[in-house]
Design an enzyme around this catalytic site. Structure first.
Site, PDB file in Angstrom:
ATOM      1  N   ASP A 145       0.849  -1.189   0.000  1.00 26.67           N
ATOM      2  CA  ASP A 145       0.000   0.000   0.000  1.00 26.67           C
ATOM      3  C   ASP A 145       0.889   1.245   0.000  1.00 26.67           C
ATOM      4  O   ASP A 145       2.030   1.202  -0.476  1.00 26.67           O
ATOM      5  CB  ASP A 145      -0.931  -0.054   1.235  1.00 26.67           C
ATOM      6  CG  ASP A 145      -2.283   0.587   0.976  1.00 26.67           C
ATOM      7  OD1 ASP A 145      -2.287   1.775   0.606  1.00 26.67           O
ATOM      8  OD2 ASP A 145      -3.320  -0.075   1.148  1.00 26.67           O
ATOM      9  N   HIS A 214      -3.723   6.327   2.798  1.00 25.95           N
ATOM     10  CA  HIS A 214      -4.457   5.124   2.393  1.00 25.95           C
ATOM     11  C   HIS A 214      -3.947   3.878   3.113  1.00 25.95           C
ATOM     12  O   HIS A 214      -4.723   3.063   3.643  1.00 25.95           O
ATOM     13  CB  HIS A 214      -4.314   5.002   0.879  1.00 25.95           C
ATOM     14  CG  HIS A 214      -5.151   3.949   0.242  1.00 25.95           C
ATOM     15  ND1 HIS A 214      -4.731   2.643   0.114  1.00 25.95           N
ATOM     16  CD2 HIS A 214      -6.378   4.011  -0.331  1.00 25.95           C
ATOM     17  CE1 HIS A 214      -5.679   1.951  -0.517  1.00 25.95           C
ATOM     18  NE2 HIS A 214      -6.682   2.750  -0.793  1.00 25.95           N
ATOM     19  N   SER A 530     -11.033  -0.802  -1.528  1.00 24.13           N
ATOM     20  CA  SER A 530      -9.812  -0.700  -0.722  1.00 24.13           C
ATOM     21  C   SER A 530     -10.107  -0.897   0.754  1.00 24.13           C
ATOM     22  O   SER A 530      -9.304  -1.458   1.485  1.00 24.13           O
ATOM     23  CB  SER A 530      -9.193   0.704  -0.862  1.00 24.13           C
ATOM     24  OG  SER A 530      -8.450   0.797  -2.028  1.00 24.13           O
TER      25      SER A 530
END
Ligand SMILES: *[C@@H]1O[C@H](CO)[C@@H](O)[C@H](O)[C@H]1NC(C)=O
Ligand SMILES: *[C@@H]1O[C@H](CO)[C@@H](O)[C@H](O)[C@H]1NC(C)=O
Ligand SMILES: *[C@@H]1O[C@H](CO)[C@@H](O)[C@H](O)[C@H]1NC(C)=O
Ligand SMILES: *[C@@H]1O[C@H](CO)[C@@H](O)[C@H](O)[C@H]1NC(C)=O
Ligand SMILES: *[C@@H]1O[C@H](CO)[C@@H](O)[C@H](O)[C@H]1NC(C)=O
Length: 743
Positions: A145, A214, A530
């Protein structure tokens, strides 16, 4: 390589745009390629590296040139390298017998807590999987990620035992990251820059530290420690925590900056290292254009469960990505929480939209009645020259397909236009309110999403009065069994996969709408597959702690066969979209994830990992001439689902189940045939005892008519007492070798 359209005419597709980017390079300019050589041959990693250089030197001309063009060596989990090559050199390399594939390195993007309680894993229920699995203690979850924010309270290692001795990873120091940033919670951290340009790297930390946010969000969703009193400005307040709050985290930063950019080369390097380091689960909330999943295959063959996001290009069909049969592909669903936002009209009528609109305590933008203006599409040209100072604007893109389809993108534009014109609020009408995050960044102006019929009520009010006014109040948090949930979220990508049409994808749906998790030192909500992906990764970690002997295929089987296709009231799960409908397997695979039931699945559809090569040799090495056409279609693989894309005559498909429950058990088949298909299961009763732990049965599918049809859906469920083990079935009757709608 095929040139795809470079026009931006369609709002559809970052995929098309990415393809476009990698299609326009000239033949002679070197670019990054990934060369795949299969399993690691015996030998020291240094010898493997040397042999890669020798191979590369044969096309670059000299050892020095080979050194200069080599960007990354893969030598742990699989053999291969990433190198800067001209197209001619790439073609030459592809001719070597030991080379399985040569593919241009492509661009990846990131796809974007109440949820764990909603799934039945609350701290207060001592009998659930969370407790039985000791909170996932000592399971290692690898996340590929954008990195991690180690100071977040979610990653405190207070009370943790030593790092598991099998761990072979490392803590890679870099900008604002030293060895003390790894601890007993974040046990490993690496970062990958291969093939990314300076500009991208400059705007981020050159270290595992997460600038984008994220990776911190996904890591805390999968494995964050419990943090009390978390909220987004008071919304969604409560305890934020991961599904496996005691699992260890290994960070592989392969996606960079706010653009969320990574490449095949960086992602493969991360997978290679993750295999070497000893992770148990890989959670990959990234969007992969095209399909190049040999890295994931090697991970699965080494016993690592790979969990991938399905992508955010729903509700259109055939948009699912990361759909290889060996990975778990995750769709996103809603939970039983909403953020109602009350709008009061001048005639005292109150209507409700949804938003994450909040007010700072000292805010000047208090909720008062303000003049209401009609903005139509709220495009720049429409609003230009109109005086919107202090007004609330209703954006109602009647009949404008783009706005209706892609609220995520068009909302931002409308907001910008209204802010430029001095507006103080926006009411945005669209067909879904699944992507609330857009309203979390309205910079102090009131903003709210309403659905189209609510929008129309406002229009009716406006046309009945000469000076319409409205008041928007801050959102509230509403959690209730009265909310219809789960639903498959509108943005969640849909099957079938264009690369793997003979399997059902996605595999499973998990919470992915308005999920509260860590970002930097605070907490924000996020929506996307996600966010759904780490819900499955966290569940896998718990299951793995409880059943360390289960293979990745067994873990996946337990998750799919135990999934829910109805909500807690027995209502069928819906799929948000155009139109909204009852969900089918191409929306959510086996259904919505049910972790407690997955802990005790009864029967398991297991797969010998070498079978994947047998069925999908071509898919793995798509670009090579030496690719054998597989003799057997993928639906013969022992997956916990069956999809036949070309049902022309009767076929018989075999499946083998392993008893994972009580030693003595009798299971009866309950069949729901896909409409238009006759379906039989033989034998229809399976008797397990101490000697009979496995049973093989045949599923016979016969088309009832000769026609060029479309997919219909059914299921096969084995029942034993209260226990049910269900798999989804999809079949498309065909007469010809083309699938286009010929009606
Ligand atoms: C690591 O960085 C932190 C803060 O940036 C600092 O306090 C600490 O002393 C550093 N540790 C080492 C081992 O350099
Ligand atoms: C509200 O308070 C914050 C911090 O206390 C300050 O930064 C902000 O400027 C204030 N806003 C207004 C509108 O006064
Ligand atoms: C907005 O209006 C101004 C002045 O009338 C004009 O110059 C400008 O081109 C307009 N912009 C757009 C996008 O229509
Ligand atoms: C391809 O098929 C040939 C003939 O059946 C076989 O000898 C060969 O091993 C196969 N290659 C691969 C990569 O499976
Ligand atoms: C298991 O069932 C099979 C078939 O009914 C039977 O032949 C066998 O003896 C049974 N084994 C045990 C241990 O009961």
């Amino acid at each position: 390589m095929g040139l795809h359209s470079c026009s931006r005419g369609s709002v559809v597709s970052a995929l098309a745009i990415l393809f476009c980017l990698w299609g326009v390079n000239g033949r002679s300019r070197p670019r990054l390629y990934v060369v795949y050589l299969g399993d690691v041959k015996h030998g020291h990693p240094d010898d493997v590296t040397a042999s890669h250089h020798d191979l590369l030197a044969t096309v670059t001309g000299s050892k020095e040139d080979s050194m200069a063009s080599m960007v990354h060596n893969y030598k742990h989990g699989f053999s291969g390298f990433a190198a800067m090559l001209t197209e001619d050199q790439a073609e030459q390399l592809a001719e070597f017998p030991e080379v399985i594939s040569v593919e241009p390195s492509r661009t990846y993007t990131t796809a974007t807590t109440r949820s764990w309680d909603f799934l039945g894993l609350s701290y207060e229920m001592p009998s659930n999987l969370l407790h039985k699995a000791r909170y996932g203690e000592d399971i290692i979850i690898g996340l590929i990620d954008t990195g991690i924010w180690p100071e977040s309270r979610s990653f405190s290692d207070e009370g943790y035992g030593p790092v598991p001795s099998r761990w072979r990873g490392l803590c890679q120091v870099g900008q604002d990251w030293n060895l003390s940033n790894c601890n007993r919670k974040i046990i490993g951290a690496r970062f990958y820059t291969a093939g990314l340009d300076e500009e991208v790297l400059k705007s981020d930390y050159l270290s595992p530290r997460d600038m984008y946010g994220h990776g911190t969000h996904t890591a805390s969703t999968a494995a964050g420690s419990a943090v009390e009193g978390a909220s987004f400005y008071g919304l969604a307040s409560g305890t934020a925590r991961g599904g496996a709050p005691r699992a260890r985290i290994a960070v592989y930063k392969s996606i960079w900056t706010t653009a969320g950019t990574g490449t095949t080369a960086t992602v493969l390097a991360a997978i290679d290292d993750a295999i070497h380091d000893g992770v148990d689960v890989l959670s990959m909330s990234i969007d992969q254009p095209g399909d190049n999943s040999f890295g994931a295959l090697h991970a699965v063959q080494k016993g690592i469960t790979v969990v991938y996001a399905a992508g955010n290009f729903g509700p259109r069909p055939q948009t699912v990505v990361n759909a290889a049969p060996w990975v778990i592909t995750v769709a996103a669903s809603t939970i039983d929480r909403s953020f109602p936002t009350v709008i009061t009209l001048g005639n005292k009528q109150q209507i409700v939209g949804q938003s994450l609109y909040y007010q700072e305590k000292n805010s000047s933008s208090r909720s008062i009645f303000r003049n209401l203006a009609f903005g139509g599409l709220c495009g720049e040209d429409v609003l230009n020259g109109t005086d919107l100072a202090g007004k609330i604007v209703l954006c109602f893109p009647q009949g404008a397909v783009e706005q209706v389809l892609m609220p995520l993108f068009t909302f931002q534009e409308a907001l910008q236009n209204i802010q430029n014109a001095g507006g103080s609020g926006i009411i945005y009408a669209q067909y879904t309110t699944d992507t609330l995050e857009v309203t979390a960044t309205c910079n102090g102006i009131a903003c709210v999403l309403v659905d189209l019929d609510t929008g129309n009520k406002i229009v009716e009010y406006m046309s009945a009065t000469s000076s319409p006014v409205a008041k928007i109040e801050p959102a509230r948090t509403f959690t209730s069994k009265e909310l219809l949930a789960p639903k498959v979220a509108a943005f969640s990508a849909r099957g079938p996969s264009i690369y793997y049409a003979d399997v059902i994808k996605p595999d499973i749906a998990a919470p992915g709408a308005s999920i509260l998790a860590a970002k930097g030192n605070s907490y924000v909500t996020g929506s996307g597959t996600s966010m759904a992906t780490p819900h499955v990764a966290g569940t896998v970690a718990l299951l793995k702690a409880l059943h360390p002997e289960w293979s990745p295929a067994a873990l996946k089987s337990a998750i799919i066969t135990s999934a829910s296709v109805t909500d807690e009231h027995g209502m069928p799960i819906l799929a948000e979209g155009l139109p909204r409908k009852v969900a089918d397997p191409f929306d959510y695979g086996g259904g919505n994830i049910n972790p407690n039931k997955a802990a005790d699945p009864g029967l398991i559809y297991d797969i010998d990992p070498s079978d994947y090569n047998k069925y999908y040799g071509c898919a793995i090495s798509r670009t090579t001439v030496r690719c054998n056409r597989t003799s057997l279609p993928g639906y013969h693989l022992n997956l916990p689902s069956i999809s036949v894309p070309d049902l022309r005559h009767s076929i018989s498909i075999s499946r083998t189940v392993t008893n994972a429950g009580e030693v003595d058990a009798v299971y009866h088949a309950v069949i729901q045939s896909p409409p238009g298909v006759k379906m039989d299961v033989e034998p229809s009763v399976l008797v397990f005892n101490a000697t009979n732990k496995f049973h093989t049965f045949q599923v016979k599918l016969s088309p009832m008519w000769k026609l060029q049809g479309d997919y219909t859906f059914g299921s096969l469920t084995w029942h034993s007492g209260q226990k049910t083990v269900g798999i989804p079935i999809a079949a498309r009757m065909t007469m010809y070798d083309f699938y286009a709608d010929v009606a």
